[in-house]
Design a protein around this motif. Structure first.
Motif, PDB file in Angstrom:
ATOM      1  N   LEU A  91       0.810  -1.220   0.000  1.00 54.29           N
ATOM      2  CA  LEU A  91       0.000   0.000   0.000  1.00 54.29           C
ATOM      3  C   LEU A  91       0.844   1.271   0.000  1.00 54.29           C
ATOM      4  O   LEU A  91       0.326   2.348  -0.331  1.00 54.29           O
ATOM      5  N   SER A  95      -0.422   5.254  -1.269  1.00 57.00           N
ATOM      6  CA  SER A  95      -0.940   6.142  -0.232  1.00 57.00           C
ATOM      7  C   SER A  95      -0.307   7.514  -0.328  1.00 57.00           C
ATOM      8  O   SER A  95       0.820   7.676  -0.828  1.00 57.00           O
ATOM      9  N   ASP A  96      -1.035   8.527   0.125  1.00 62.88           N
ATOM     10  CA  ASP A  96      -0.491   9.878   0.215  1.00 62.88           C
ATOM     11  C   ASP A  96       0.711   9.851   1.151  1.00 62.88           C
ATOM     12  O   ASP A  96       0.639   9.310   2.257  1.00 62.88           O
ATOM     13  N   ILE A 100       2.136   8.240   5.458  1.00 58.09           N
ATOM     14  CA  ILE A 100       3.000   7.083   5.685  1.00 58.09           C
ATOM     15  C   ILE A 100       3.637   7.143   7.069  1.00 58.09           C
ATOM     16  O   ILE A 100       3.596   6.179   7.841  1.00 58.09           O
ATOM     17  N   LEU A 155      -2.971   3.968   6.182  1.00 59.26           N
ATOM     18  CA  LEU A 155      -2.535   3.908   4.785  1.00 59.26           C
ATOM     19  C   LEU A 155      -3.735   3.881   3.835  1.00 59.26           C
ATOM     20  O   LEU A 155      -3.718   4.518   2.771  1.00 59.26           O
ATOM     21  N   ALA A 156      -4.775   3.139   4.206  1.00 61.77           N
ATOM     22  CA  ALA A 156      -5.988   3.128   3.385  1.00 61.77           C
ATOM     23  C   ALA A 156      -6.632   4.509   3.348  1.00 61.77           C
ATOM     24  O   ALA A 156      -7.123   4.954   2.295  1.00 61.77           O
ATOM     25  N   GLY A 158      -4.979   7.266   3.594  1.00 66.86           N
ATOM     26  CA  GLY A 158      -4.113   8.042   2.718  1.00 66.86           C
ATOM     27  C   GLY A 158      -4.410   7.802   1.250  1.00 66.86           C
ATOM     28  O   GLY A 158      -4.320   8.726   0.425  1.00 66.86           O
ATOM     29  N   ILE A 159      -4.778   6.578   0.897  1.00 64.47           N
ATOM     30  CA  ILE A 159      -5.152   6.283  -0.485  1.00 64.47           C
ATOM     31  C   ILE A 159      -6.430   7.029  -0.859  1.00 64.47           C
ATOM     32  O   ILE A 159      -6.548   7.595  -1.950  1.00 64.47           O
ATOM     33  N   ARG A 162      -5.584  10.614  -1.380  1.00 68.98           N
ATOM     34  CA  ARG A 162      -4.840  10.841  -2.623  1.00 68.98           C
ATOM     35  C   ARG A 162      -5.750  10.781  -3.838  1.00 68.98           C
ATOM     36  O   ARG A 162      -5.574  11.541  -4.802  1.00 68.98           O
TER      37      ARG A 162
END
Length: 201
Positions: A91, A95-96, A100, A155-156, A158-159, A162
């Motif tokens: 991921l 992710s943005d 992270i 992380l999800a 962040g996706i 993004r």
């Protein structure tokens, strides 16, 4: 408490019970609150403080429910850890990048004193209460799942940020906030005394 809960006949109820307890413990974790405040402050409100809080709480809730399922159905811990960390690595490119560092710090913050005090004790007690389970080999390992869950959930998030520019996560958070605080918007009922119902002149 874990041994008492494990004594019930329908042990599958430990899974939703773990979800509820994992959410509440993370929501009340002081270290998580500090992290959420720092994220909101450092990002100037771009990443909502409450949004991170709910994301971490839901992630840990899922991990605790999986931990209870592992105890109930005797699933090896590595069946969760290896795919989980491989998923986290996969991921990362999507992710943005602002999420992270937050994601990996969240894994350590979520395993604070509240999680160790309540959730680890619960897992060891449940392992001791289920026949054929070893409290040492089966009871421990829940903290590893708790540390993994915030990494995946952030992380999800962040996706989503993004791909949508933050619109979808913010809308989802607003809907969740309305769901949890709908009672605050209901005006209190006025008490009517028996003498105040007379007819108007």
């Amino acid at each position: 408490m874990g041994e008492a809960v494990a004594a019930i006949d329908q042990r599958w109820l430990l899974i939703p019970f773990g979800f509820l307890l994992g959410f509440l413990v993370t929501y009340a974790e002081p270290a998580v609150r500090v992290l959420c405040y720092q994220v909101g402050e450092s990002s100037s409100g771009y990443i909502g403080e409450s949004l991170i809080l709910y994301t971490l709480s839901l992630g840990v809730a899922v991990s605790v429910s999986l931990g209870m399922a592992r105890l109930v159905y005797a699933i090896p811990l590595l069946f969760f850890l290896i795919p989980g960390y491989l998923t986290a690595i996969l991921l990362l490119p999507f992710s943005d990048r602002e999420f992270i560092g937050i994601a990996f710090d969240s894994g350590g913050v979520a395993t604070g004193p509240m999680a160790v005090t309540f959730l680890l004790s619960l897992a060891v007690g449940v392992a001791a209460g289920i026949e054929g389970r070893n409290p040492v080999t089966d009871g421990f390992g829940l903290i590893a799942l708790i540390a993994l869950a915030p990494i995946l959930s952030v992380l999800a998030l962040g996706i989503l940020y993004r791909r949508t520019g933050g619109e979808v996560p913010i809308l989802a958070f607003k809907a969740m906030s309305i769901l949890f605080s709908v009672r605050r918007h209901i005006p209190p009922c006025r008490e009517i005394s028996p003498g105040s119902t007379g007819s108007r002149r």
